[in-house]
Enzyme design. Sequence first.
Site, PDB file in Angstrom:
ATOM      1  N   ARG A 148       0.713  -1.308   0.592  1.00  0.00           N
ATOM      2  CA  ARG A 148      -0.002   0.221   0.020  1.00  0.00           C
ATOM      3  C   ARG A 148       1.160   1.099   0.086  1.00  0.00           C
ATOM      4  O   ARG A 148       0.910   1.777  -1.273  1.00  0.00           O
ATOM      5  CB  ARG A 148      -1.056  -0.360   0.842  1.00  0.00           C
ATOM      6  CG  ARG A 148      -2.043   1.130   1.531  1.00  0.00           C
ATOM      7  CD  ARG A 148      -1.742   2.873   1.506  1.00  0.00           C
ATOM      8  NE  ARG A 148      -1.190   2.067   3.631  1.00  0.00           N
ATOM      9  CZ  ARG A 148      -0.525   3.603   3.624  1.00  0.00           C
ATOM     10  NH1 ARG A 148      -0.571   4.735   2.266  1.00  0.00           N
ATOM     11  NH2 ARG A 148      -0.195   3.358   4.597  1.00  0.00           N
ATOM     12  N   ASP A 149       1.513   1.256   1.142  1.00  0.00           N
ATOM     13  CA  ASP A 149       2.254   2.977   1.322  1.00  0.00           C
ATOM     14  C   ASP A 149       3.311   2.592   0.063  1.00  0.00           C
ATOM     15  O   ASP A 149       3.577   4.197  -0.531  1.00  0.00           O
ATOM     16  CB  ASP A 149       2.591   2.462   2.932  1.00  0.00           C
ATOM     17  CG  ASP A 149       3.248   4.168   3.532  1.00  0.00           C
ATOM     18  OD1 ASP A 149       3.134   5.209   2.362  1.00  0.00           O
ATOM     19  OD2 ASP A 149       3.546   4.302   4.499  1.00  0.00           O
ATOM     20  N   HIS A 203       3.312   3.595  12.790  1.00  0.00           N
ATOM     21  CA  HIS A 203       3.822   3.838  11.171  1.00  0.00           C
ATOM     22  C   HIS A 203       4.952   4.959  11.101  1.00  0.00           C
ATOM     23  O   HIS A 203       4.730   5.993  11.229  1.00  0.00           O
ATOM     24  CB  HIS A 203       2.912   4.067  10.782  1.00  0.00           C
ATOM     25  CG  HIS A 203       2.275   4.447   9.670  1.00  0.00           C
ATOM     26  ND1 HIS A 203       2.388   3.721   8.027  1.00  0.00           N
ATOM     27  CD2 HIS A 203       2.805   5.450   8.142  1.00  0.00           C
ATOM     28  CE1 HIS A 203       2.465   4.088   7.543  1.00  0.00           C
ATOM     29  NE2 HIS A 203       3.202   4.939   7.447  1.00  0.00           N
ATOM     30  N   HIS A 225       8.255   6.628   9.226  1.00  0.00           N
ATOM     31  CA  HIS A 225       8.626   6.446   7.482  1.00  0.00           C
ATOM     32  C   HIS A 225      10.691   6.584   8.322  1.00  0.00           C
ATOM     33  O   HIS A 225      10.476   7.262   9.207  1.00  0.00           O
ATOM     34  CB  HIS A 225       8.322   7.935   6.912  1.00  0.00           C
ATOM     35  CG  HIS A 225       6.905   7.388   6.382  1.00  0.00           C
ATOM     36  ND1 HIS A 225       7.028   7.085   4.780  1.00  0.00           N
ATOM     37  CD2 HIS A 225       6.453   7.064   6.709  1.00  0.00           C
ATOM     38  CE1 HIS A 225       5.601   6.554   4.524  1.00  0.00           C
ATOM     39  NE2 HIS A 225       5.281   6.927   5.172  1.00  0.00           N
ATOM     40  N   CYS A 242      11.917   9.038  -0.516  1.00  0.00           N
ATOM     41  CA  CYS A 242      11.920  10.561  -0.128  1.00  0.00           C
ATOM     42  C   CYS A 242      12.484  10.891  -1.794  1.00  0.00           C
ATOM     43  O   CYS A 242      14.071  10.920  -1.359  1.00  0.00           O
ATOM     44  CB  CYS A 242      11.762  11.320   0.682  1.00  0.00           C
ATOM     45  SG  CYS A 242      11.015  12.756   0.605  1.00  0.00           S
ATOM     46  N   ASN A 284       9.252   4.256   3.450  1.00  0.00           N
ATOM     47  CA  ASN A 284       8.495   2.978   5.044  1.00  0.00           C
ATOM     48  C   ASN A 284      10.364   2.195   6.365  1.00  0.00           C
ATOM     49  O   ASN A 284      11.018   2.828   5.120  1.00  0.00           O
ATOM     50  CB  ASN A 284       7.634   2.149   5.471  1.00  0.00           C
ATOM     51  CG  ASN A 284       6.375   2.915   4.997  1.00  0.00           C
ATOM     52  OD1 ASN A 284       6.268   2.317   3.599  1.00  0.00           O
ATOM     53  ND2 ASN A 284       5.963   3.389   5.551  1.00  0.00           N
TER      54      ASN A 284
HETATM   55 ZN    ZN Z   1       3.345   5.950   5.690  1.00  0.00          ZN
END
Ligand code: ZN
Length: 312
Positions: free
Chosen positions: A14-15, A211, A213, A244, A253
Site C-alpha cells: 500500500r504505502d 507507522h 518513515h 523520498c 517506510n
Molecule cells: Zn506512510
Amino acid sequence: MSGSFIEISEVGPRDGLQSISPIMPTEAKKAWIAAEAAAGVREIEVGSFVPAKILPQLADTAELVAFARTIPGLTVAVLVPNLKGAEAAVAAGAHKITIPLSVSETHSLRNVRRTHAQMLEETAAIAALIQAQPEGRRPKFEGGLSTAFGCTLEGVVPEAKVLEIAEALMKAGCDEVGLSDTTGYANPAQVKRLIRAVRSVVGDHACAGVHLHNTRGLGLANALAALDEGITTLDASLGGIGGCPFAPGASGNIVTEDLAFMLAAMGYETGVDLEKLLAVRDVVKAALPDTELYGFTPDAGLPKGFSGAWGL
Ligand code: ZN
C-alpha cells in the site's frame, strides 16, 4: 522486552506502491503477499480503497483482499479514506480497516479536501457500518493519526491537537488509534513522549501501533523508542519502497528486513524467518526492476552463525 511478541505489519503493497509511479501487476502483488506471509509476516496492508483515477497503482485492492484472505492466519489490512472506501473494504472482507486522519488540518484539506469535523463524521459512519455487520465479520477499526509528528505544510503539529484528535477518533467509534510519522519528522524522544501522552488519553490498549518513515535516517531509532514504550505493532515496508525524492538514500517506510533483524537479534518474537524474508526481495525486484530497494541487512547478510537472540 526480550521474548515478547512484536507484530510486523507489512505496508509495502500500500504505502510503498502508492509512492512510486510503476504499477505492479496484480499477479506480482499476489506473489509478494504470499511469499511474505510464508516468511512468517502475519499482517499485511494490501492496498487502499481509493478511486483508481487517484491511485491507479492500487486499483486492484479488492482482488488482493480476496486473495490474501485465502492465506491462513494472515490479517488482511487496508486503508480507506471515507465511508465509500469502507463499504468496499467490508464487502471485500478486510480484517482491519484504517482511516487516516491528518492532525494537521491544512494537510487534511489538501489531501482529502475534508476538515477534521468532516473526517470525524466519516469515521462515525464507518464505525456504524462495522457495527451493523454480523458478529465475527466486523473488521478491526483503527484511526491513523497522520502527520502526528509534524507536517510539511504546517510545520510543528501541537501535541494537544494530537491528543484532541486521538480522543475524538475513539469517541467516533475506532477500536484503537495509531501514531503515524507521515513526513519522517519524528525523533526518538518525541516518539516516547507522544506515545505516553496519547496513551494517557485513550488507554494503553488503544494505542498499540506506530507507522514510521525513514526520511531522515531515524526510522529504527524511532522504532526502538516505540518498543521501549510498549508498542507491539510496527509498520514497515519490504525494501523500504517509496523513498523520498528529496532525501536520496532514505527509504520510504522503515525497512521490514532491517526491522525484523533488529527485533530477532534483540530476542523479540516476530514469527518471521529472516532468510525467507530476504528472499522475498527477489519477487519484488522481478516485478519492479527499476525501483530502488533499500535496507542494510539484505546487503550485509546475516551475521555468521545468526539464529536470533544475539549475544543474550
Ligand atoms: Zn506512510
